[in-house]
Scaffold this active site. Structure first.
Site, PDB file in Angstrom:
ATOM      1  N   ASP A  17       0.817  -1.221   0.000  1.00  0.00           N
ATOM      2  CA  ASP A  17       0.000   0.000   0.000  1.00  0.00           C
ATOM      3  C   ASP A  17       0.849   1.269   0.000  1.00  0.00           C
ATOM      4  O   ASP A  17       0.349   2.353  -0.293  1.00  0.00           O
ATOM      5  CB  ASP A  17      -0.916   0.023   1.230  1.00  0.00           C
ATOM      6  N   LYS A  19      -5.538  -2.679  -7.583  1.00  0.00           N
ATOM      7  CA  LYS A  19      -5.933  -1.912  -6.402  1.00  0.00           C
ATOM      8  C   LYS A  19      -7.029  -0.911  -6.796  1.00  0.00           C
ATOM      9  O   LYS A  19      -7.629  -1.052  -7.857  1.00  0.00           O
ATOM     10  CB  LYS A  19      -4.709  -1.206  -5.808  1.00  0.00           C
TER      11      LYS A  19
HETATM   12  C1  S3P Z   1      -5.574  -5.257   3.262  1.00  0.00           C
HETATM   13  C2  S3P Z   1      -4.821  -6.069   2.461  1.00  0.00           C
HETATM   14  C3  S3P Z   1      -4.189  -5.596   1.223  1.00  0.00           C
HETATM   15  C4  S3P Z   1      -4.113  -4.078   1.189  1.00  0.00           C
HETATM   16  C5  S3P Z   1      -5.401  -3.434   1.574  1.00  0.00           C
HETATM   17  C6  S3P Z   1      -5.801  -3.845   2.964  1.00  0.00           C
HETATM   18  C7  S3P Z   1      -6.158  -5.827   4.476  1.00  0.00           C
HETATM   19  O1  S3P Z   1      -4.950  -6.031   0.115  1.00  0.00           O
HETATM   20  O2  S3P Z   1      -3.710  -3.644  -0.082  1.00  0.00           O
HETATM   21  O3  S3P Z   1      -5.289  -2.019   1.536  1.00  0.00           O
HETATM   22  O4  S3P Z   1      -6.628  -5.066   5.333  1.00  0.00           O
HETATM   23  O5  S3P Z   1      -6.144  -7.054   4.619  1.00  0.00           O
HETATM   24  P1  S3P Z   1      -4.769  -7.493  -0.549  1.00  0.00           P
HETATM   25  O6  S3P Z   1      -5.264  -8.510   0.385  1.00  0.00           O
HETATM   26  O7  S3P Z   1      -5.582  -7.417  -1.807  1.00  0.00           O
HETATM   27  O8  S3P Z   1      -3.293  -7.606  -0.808  1.00  0.00           O
END
Ligand code: S3P
Length: 428
Positions: free
Chosen positions: A316, A342
């Site tokens: 992120d 994203k």
């Molecule tokens: C998150 C996991 C990440 C991240 C998102 C929040 C979470 O996504 O990019 O902002 O809170 O588990 P992904 O699981 O798609 O990698």
């Protein structure tokens, strides 16, 4: 539209909103606990509010006063069929994690989202939920809205042993949340270790869960008990200020109450490895999560390479790290194909904005290379409605020559409504 003027240095202290990831998990899990939970420092962002609104629509009494949220947990079997489809807004975490909870319910639901969320892939959660016996369907088989037909009367989900094909804490969490409603032990084998807030929260609230070598095992049908919970400040939001201070001469900032969970704090290790002058102070533990202070000063940075597990750990933060690379020692990012799915295609939106500011970037399918030592020029950039793109390029604007305007700047409120005010305070 927001205008950002060049700032020279940034100085002072910064208070961050509660962590977005932890807020979602506490909001969902407290709803299925027995008894009330009071959550302090719940994120002020729109995404974690989407989670609370969905839980309310599922029959959970929730009251909010500023950052304090009180949730009357309804127990594992206490959610009720909502009167209308659930709105996840811009929030991938809400739709993917909630899909896990909803798969175990004896009623049908539909979850939809905004334009950006409606383009994001859902097969990654539909596949494991299907294996658990949930009947789940989506637009074109892969995009929101997602329709989840609950389990038939008298039936339960099947516990599975699952290896997600990508590094994703959202997918892991979805499977574990569905596993709460399954009989027996659910297991997730992570290809790469991802943020473990779900594991910590589940254990804190009473689930029987063990982690060994990237394999998480959890017993289904636990008794979860509501309690007082505290959300640490969001390290991903802190990243914007860390970078702002690192790249601007004579800067010095103190960030207080920051979450320092080791599965997130790879960012700090990475920055220190580049020569960042960051001090980690007063670390304590709250509800199983580490919290502390970060003191950061302007630093001469070396070139950096992000790849493999480190890319996943800072996924992120990559938009603002790209800005740091350009103004500092350069950055090469590999193994970051996940950036393409994203809130926007973040490889494309970072490249577009950097180029608008006169910057140089070489893009490839799963990453990019940004040469260091660049001078950025003020320009009109666009968040493309992505919160982290808005904030990353506000930071770029502080160190550019001339004025920068950000179109769709209000997207920042998805995770950090106070962002521009905070920026103003530290540049005053
Ligand atoms: C998150 C996991 C990440 C991240 C998102 C929040 C979470 O996504 O990019 O902002 O809170 O588990 P992904 O699981 O798609 O990698």
């Amino acid at each position: 539209m927001r205008q950002i003027s060049p700032a020279g240095s940034v100085r002072g202290s910064v208070l961050l909103p509660g962590d977005k990831s932890i807020s979602h998990r506490f909001g969902m899990l407290a709803s299925i606990c027995e008894g009330p939970s009071k959550i302090r420092n719940y994120s002020s962002g729109a995404d974690p509010q989407s989670t609370l609104d969905c839980m309310k629509a599922l029959g959970v009494p929730i009251t909010r006063s500023g950052s304090e949220v009180t949730i009357e947990g309804q127990g594992l079997d206490g959610l009720r069929a909502p009167a209308a489809p659930l709105d996840a807004g811009n929030s991938g975490s809400t739709i993917r994690m909630l899909a896990g909870l909803l798969a175990g319910q004896p009623f049908s639901t539909e979850i939809f989202g905004d334009e950006s969320l409606s383009r994001r892939p859902m097969q990654r959660v539909m596949a494991p939920l299907g294996l658990m016996g949930a009947r789940i369907d989506a637009r074109d088989g892969k995009y929101p809205p997602v329709r989840i037909q609950g389990v038939a009367a008298g039936e339960r989900l099947r516990a599975i042993d699952y290896e997600p094909p990508m590094a994703s804490a959202q997918v892991k969490t979805c499977v574990l949340f569905a596993g709460l409603f399954a009989e027996g032990e659910t297991r997730v084998h992570e290809p790469v270790r991802t943020r473990d807030h779900s594991e910590i929260a589940l254990r804190e609230l009473g689930a029987e869960l063990t982690v060994r070598n990237r394999v998480i095992s959890m017993q289904g049908r636990p008794k979860l008990t509501g309690r007082d919970l505290f959300v640490p400040g969001d390290l991903s939001s802190a990243a914007f200020f860390l970078v702002a201070a690192l790249v601007a001469r004579e800067s010095k900032l103190l960030l207080t109450g920051v979450g320092l969970n080791p599965t997130r704090a790879g960012l700090i290790d990475f920055l220190m490895g580049l020569g960042a002058r960051i001090k980690v102070l007063n670390v304590a533990e709250e509800n199983g999560e580490l919290v502390g202070e970060l003191q950061v000063e302007h630093s001469d940075l070396k070139p950096g390479v992000l790849e493999g597990a480190m890319t996943a750990a800072v996924i992120d933060e990559i938009p603002v790290l790209a800005v740091m690379g350009a103004l500092g020692g350069g950055l090469s990012v590999k193994d970051a194909g996940e950036l393409r799915v994203k809130e926007t295609d973040r490889i494309a939106t970072v490249a577009e904005n950097l180029r608008r500011m006169g910057g140089e970037i070489d893009v490839h399918e799963t990453g990019f290379v940004v040469p260091g030592g660049q001078k950025l020029k003020g320009a009109e950039v666009d968040s493309f409605t992505d919160h982290r793109i808005a904030m990353a390029f506000a930071v770029a604007g502080l160190s550019a020559s001339g004025e920068t305007t950000i179109a769709n700047a209000e997207a920042a409120s998805v995770s950090f409504p106070e962002f521009y005010d905070t920026l103003r305070q530290i540049t005053a």
